[in-house]
Design a protein around this motif. Structure first.
Motif, PDB file in Angstrom:
ATOM      1  N   LEU A  35      39.851  48.218  55.509  1.00  0.00           N
ATOM      2  CA  LEU A  35      40.329  47.645  54.288  1.00  0.00           C
ATOM      3  C   LEU A  35      41.924  47.394  54.403  1.00  0.00           C
ATOM      4  N   ARG A  47      43.989  44.550  52.614  1.00  0.00           N
ATOM      5  CA  ARG A  47      43.478  43.170  52.797  1.00  0.00           C
ATOM      6  C   ARG A  47      43.082  42.554  51.412  1.00  0.00           C
ATOM      7  N   GLY A  48      43.685  41.293  51.359  1.00  0.00           N
ATOM      8  CA  GLY A  48      43.372  40.472  50.095  1.00  0.00           C
ATOM      9  C   GLY A  48      44.712  40.446  49.346  1.00  0.00           C
ATOM     10  N   THR A  49      45.661  41.509  49.481  1.00  0.00           N
ATOM     11  CA  THR A  49      46.723  41.475  48.512  1.00  0.00           C
ATOM     12  C   THR A  49      47.771  40.344  49.042  1.00  0.00           C
ATOM     13  N   HIS A  51      46.545  37.064  49.491  1.00  0.00           N
ATOM     14  CA  HIS A  51      46.074  36.054  49.587  1.00  0.00           C
ATOM     15  C   HIS A  51      46.589  35.233  48.102  1.00  0.00           C
ATOM     16  N   ARG A  55      44.027  39.542  45.842  1.00  0.00           N
ATOM     17  CA  ARG A  55      43.198  40.516  44.998  1.00  0.00           C
ATOM     18  C   ARG A  55      42.672  41.581  46.122  1.00  0.00           C
ATOM     19  N   CYS A  56      42.838  42.836  46.044  1.00  0.00           N
ATOM     20  CA  CYS A  56      42.654  43.934  46.930  1.00  0.00           C
ATOM     21  C   CYS A  56      41.231  44.126  47.225  1.00  0.00           C
ATOM     22  N   ALA A  57      40.987  44.104  48.445  1.00  0.00           N
ATOM     23  CA  ALA A  57      39.748  44.364  49.153  1.00  0.00           C
ATOM     24  C   ALA A  57      39.006  45.311  48.418  1.00  0.00           C
ATOM     25  N   THR A  60      36.979  46.620  42.644  1.00  0.00           N
ATOM     26  CA  THR A  60      35.615  46.415  42.113  1.00  0.00           C
ATOM     27  C   THR A  60      35.873  45.979  40.776  1.00  0.00           C
TER      28      THR A  60
END
Ligand code: SF4
Ligand code: SF4
Length: 106
Positions: A35, A47-49, A51, A55-57, A60
């Motif tokens: 992650l 991951r994703g933060t 982008h 948005r954090c992977a 949810t």
């Protein structure tokens, strides 16, 4: 009343989340290895933060409606230290067009 974070998640979709590589499971920490990605020899990033939009992977649900951290017990230190109701929290909420929190949040 439910905790406001349970219907928010804005901070997890607003900021880069960087932390020490020693918080990764592979090095004896808690954050699941899949992650996060290495930034350099000292830091990892969820991951994703980074982008656009971020948005954090591990997040949810849907920001502003129902949200939860999928690795709550294993989340990295910046997430543990982030305070609901802080200026950064209010900034994240504003970014997602959510009303500021009122009063102290326990
Ligand atoms: S800390 Fe603030 S921005 Fe983050 S989920 Fe909670 S209310 Fe939302
Ligand atoms: S690890 Fe969890 S608390 Fe931290 S940014 Fe990601 S979803 Fe949010």
């Amino acid at each position: 009343m439910d905790h406001p974070c349970l219907s928010c998640g804005a901070c997890c979709a607003s900021f880069r989340v960087d932390f020490s590589v020693h918080e990764m499971q592979a090095l004896g920490g808690t954050v699941p290895d899949g992650l996060a990605l290495p930034v350099n020899e000292r830091l990892c990033r969820m991951r994703g933060t980074d982008h656009v939009p971020g948005r954090c992977a591990a997040l949810t649900g849907q920001v502003g409606l129902k949200a939860a951290c999928g690795i709550y017990e294993w989340r990295p230190s910046p997430c543990r230290e982030f305070e609901a109701g802080s200026p950064a929290c209010q900034q994240a909420r504003a970014r997602h067009r959510l009303a500021p929190l009122q009063g102290p949040v326990l």
